[in-house]
Design a protein around this motif. Sequence first.
Motif, PDB file in Angstrom:
ATOM      1  N   ARG A  80       0.763  -1.356  -0.016  1.00  0.00           N
ATOM      2  CA  ARG A  80      -0.056  -0.026  -0.140  1.00  0.00           C
ATOM      3  C   ARG A  80       0.914   1.193  -0.112  1.00  0.00           C
ATOM      4  NH1 ARG A  80      -5.385  -1.276   1.165  1.00  0.00           N
ATOM      5  NH2 ARG A  80      -5.590  -3.455   2.055  1.00  0.00           N
ATOM      6  N   ILE A  81       1.904   1.337   0.595  1.00  0.00           N
ATOM      7  CA  ILE A  81       2.875   2.372   0.955  1.00  0.00           C
ATOM      8  C   ILE A  81       3.553   2.511  -0.336  1.00  0.00           C
ATOM      9  CG2 ILE A  81       4.914   3.363   2.108  1.00  0.00           C
ATOM     10  CD1 ILE A  81       3.984   2.044   4.545  1.00  0.00           C
ATOM     11  N   ALA A  82       3.874   1.440  -1.054  1.00  0.00           N
ATOM     12  CA  ALA A  82       4.517   1.592  -2.430  1.00  0.00           C
ATOM     13  C   ALA A  82       3.748   2.251  -3.286  1.00  0.00           C
ATOM     14  CB  ALA A  82       5.281   0.063  -2.601  1.00  0.00           C
ATOM     15  N   ARG A  83       2.603   1.784  -3.455  1.00  0.00           N
ATOM     16  CA  ARG A  83       1.456   2.384  -4.485  1.00  0.00           C
ATOM     17  C   ARG A  83       1.383   3.764  -4.065  1.00  0.00           C
ATOM     18  NH1 ARG A  83      -2.731  -2.714  -4.572  1.00  0.00           N
ATOM     19  NH2 ARG A  83      -1.419  -3.951  -5.388  1.00  0.00           N
ATOM     20  N   LEU A  84       1.490   4.245  -2.847  1.00  0.00           N
ATOM     21  CA  LEU A  84       1.110   5.848  -2.470  1.00  0.00           C
ATOM     22  C   LEU A  84       2.356   6.326  -2.874  1.00  0.00           C
ATOM     23  CD1 LEU A  84      -0.350   7.896  -0.930  1.00  0.00           C
ATOM     24  CD2 LEU A  84       0.963   7.207   1.054  1.00  0.00           C
ATOM     25  N   PHE A  85       3.632   5.859  -2.987  1.00  0.00           N
ATOM     26  CA  PHE A  85       4.851   6.627  -3.273  1.00  0.00           C
ATOM     27  C   PHE A  85       4.962   6.514  -4.712  1.00  0.00           C
ATOM     28  CE2 PHE A  85       7.328   5.452   0.663  1.00  0.00           C
ATOM     29  CZ  PHE A  85       6.800   6.567   1.375  1.00  0.00           C
ATOM     30  N   LEU A  86       4.220   5.727  -5.425  1.00  0.00           N
ATOM     31  CA  LEU A  86       4.453   5.751  -7.090  1.00  0.00           C
ATOM     32  C   LEU A  86       3.326   6.850  -7.326  1.00  0.00           C
ATOM     33  CD1 LEU A  86       4.578   4.582  -9.814  1.00  0.00           C
ATOM     34  CD2 LEU A  86       2.923   2.894  -9.492  1.00  0.00           C
ATOM     35  N   MET A  87       2.334   6.993  -6.895  1.00  0.00           N
ATOM     36  CA  MET A  87       1.352   8.120  -7.258  1.00  0.00           C
ATOM     37  C   MET A  87       2.045   9.294  -6.928  1.00  0.00           C
ATOM     38  SD  MET A  87      -2.681   9.001  -5.653  1.00  0.00           S
ATOM     39  CE  MET A  87      -2.005   9.306  -3.897  1.00  0.00           C
ATOM     40  N   SER A  88       2.785   9.575  -5.980  1.00  0.00           N
ATOM     41  CA  SER A  88       3.596  10.715  -5.561  1.00  0.00           C
ATOM     42  C   SER A  88       4.581  10.946  -6.499  1.00  0.00           C
ATOM     43  CB  SER A  88       4.030  10.569  -4.107  1.00  0.00           C
ATOM     44  OG  SER A  88       4.801  11.859  -3.789  1.00  0.00           O
ATOM     45  N   ASP A  89       5.342   9.823  -6.946  1.00  0.00           N
ATOM     46  CA  ASP A  89       6.358  10.009  -7.850  1.00  0.00           C
ATOM     47  C   ASP A  89       5.701  10.603  -9.153  1.00  0.00           C
ATOM     48  OD1 ASP A  89       8.145   9.624  -6.103  1.00  0.00           O
ATOM     49  OD2 ASP A  89       9.005   7.813  -6.969  1.00  0.00           O
ATOM     50  N   ILE A  90       4.849  10.118  -9.677  1.00  0.00           N
ATOM     51  CA  ILE A  90       4.049  10.433 -10.809  1.00  0.00           C
ATOM     52  C   ILE A  90       3.491  11.967 -10.793  1.00  0.00           C
ATOM     53  CG2 ILE A  90       2.034  10.033 -12.257  1.00  0.00           C
ATOM     54  CD1 ILE A  90       2.144   7.020 -11.737  1.00  0.00           C
ATOM     55  N   LEU A  91       2.887  12.071  -9.809  1.00  0.00           N
ATOM     56  CA  LEU A  91       2.469  13.707  -9.524  1.00  0.00           C
ATOM     57  C   LEU A  91       3.629  14.568  -9.612  1.00  0.00           C
ATOM     58  CD1 LEU A  91       0.403  15.676  -8.692  1.00  0.00           C
ATOM     59  CD2 LEU A  91       1.028  15.356  -6.380  1.00  0.00           C
ATOM     60  N   PHE A  92       4.928  14.252  -9.019  1.00  0.00           N
ATOM     61  CA  PHE A  92       6.155  15.088  -9.057  1.00  0.00           C
ATOM     62  C   PHE A  92       6.478  15.211 -10.441  1.00  0.00           C
ATOM     63  CE2 PHE A  92      10.682  15.394  -9.359  1.00  0.00           C
ATOM     64  CZ  PHE A  92      10.987  16.645  -8.510  1.00  0.00           C
ATOM     65  N   ASN A  93       6.710  14.118 -11.104  1.00  0.00           N
ATOM     66  CA  ASN A  93       7.143  14.152 -12.665  1.00  0.00           C
ATOM     67  C   ASN A  93       6.349  15.020 -13.560  1.00  0.00           C
ATOM     68  OD1 ASN A  93       9.858  12.585 -12.937  1.00  0.00           O
ATOM     69  ND2 ASN A  93       8.827  11.374 -11.286  1.00  0.00           N
ATOM     70  N   SER A  94       4.996  15.033 -13.157  1.00  0.00           N
ATOM     71  CA  SER A  94       3.896  15.674 -14.153  1.00  0.00           C
ATOM     72  C   SER A  94       4.106  16.881 -14.063  1.00  0.00           C
ATOM     73  CB  SER A  94       2.741  15.058 -13.659  1.00  0.00           C
ATOM     74  OG  SER A  94       2.164  15.648 -12.182  1.00  0.00           O
ATOM     75  N   GLN A  95       4.818  17.478 -13.085  1.00  0.00           N
ATOM     76  CA  GLN A  95       5.039  19.010 -12.800  1.00  0.00           C
ATOM     77  C   GLN A  95       6.384  19.365 -13.659  1.00  0.00           C
ATOM     78  OE1 GLN A  95       2.774  20.898 -10.943  1.00  0.00           O
ATOM     79  NE2 GLN A  95       1.803  18.689 -10.917  1.00  0.00           N
ATOM     80  N   GLN A  96       7.228  18.344 -14.304  1.00  0.00           N
ATOM     81  CA  GLN A  96       8.212  18.925 -15.060  1.00  0.00           C
ATOM     82  C   GLN A  96       7.921  19.222 -16.319  1.00  0.00           C
ATOM     83  OE1 GLN A  96      11.003  18.751 -13.234  1.00  0.00           O
ATOM     84  NE2 GLN A  96       9.598  17.925 -11.553  1.00  0.00           N
ATOM     85  N   PRO A  97       8.746  20.330 -17.014  1.00  0.00           N
ATOM     86  CA  PRO A  97       8.199  20.794 -18.325  1.00  0.00           C
ATOM     87  C   PRO A  97       8.533  19.701 -19.448  1.00  0.00           C
ATOM     88  CG  PRO A  97      10.435  21.887 -17.348  1.00  0.00           C
ATOM     89  CD  PRO A  97       9.856  20.913 -16.426  1.00  0.00           C
ATOM     90  N   GLY A  98       7.616  19.644 -20.472  1.00  0.00           N
ATOM     91  CA  GLY A  98       8.019  18.827 -21.606  1.00  0.00           C
ATOM     92  C   GLY A  98       7.676  17.474 -21.585  1.00  0.00           C
TER      93      GLY A  98
END
Length: 233
Positions: A80-98
């Motif tokens: 469960r924690i790993a899936r939560l961290f995956l969601m957070s990592d996707i959110l972080f990288n979605s802020q990157q330009p391009g």
Amino acid sequence: SQDCIKTGAQLRRSTDIVRLNEWEREVFHELLREKLCASQESICEAMAFCFDKSGAARELAGLLKDSLLETGNEISLETRIARLFLMSDILFNSQQPGVRNAFQYRNAIEAMSPEVFECLGKYECGRMTKNKLRKAVSSVLSAWTNWSVFDSDFIDKLECKFEGREILVTGKVNNEGEQSLEDQEEETRPDSDNKEGLVSVDDKEAPVSTTPRGTWTSATNDNVDADVDGEAI
């Protein structure tokens, strides 16, 4: 070619929906439900797949949401924690330009987060296990606050969802009987009907201080001798 270039607004208005093929769906299923664990490598591998197939961002976000909302003791806390961290990592990288279709991931995560954090808060486990989950949730919310990806009110809402607290509304009392700050300030204000100690200045009430401001005496004092030194003034 120039015909293939689209602005962000045009991408948002696009009605084209890309879907994963059967092989891609099986690969993501394996990454998400079989390989994913608390290790950085497994989370990074699943995150990289999501952005490699960002054209199907809506479908991938939906599959991730379904996995985060799963209940049952067969799913370990680490998963469960790993899936939560995956969601957070996707959110972080979605802020990157391009990043192509990044906005779809951000919008999807914003929409699913209240339900996800509420589900995590209802996870039945022991005290030590609950503290471990609480620590993971706290680290994710702290990171989101530092990234300024969502406003503070939304972050507070997610925290309340996880803790099972009622979201405070102005002038209301939460489920623990704590009164909002605005109501507390209202109770400490003087009664509008009590005019004692107030003076009207230009139709406005201002407080009057009764504290002496010095040891002034009258300018005219009949007890003072006019010829103090014996000489005429």
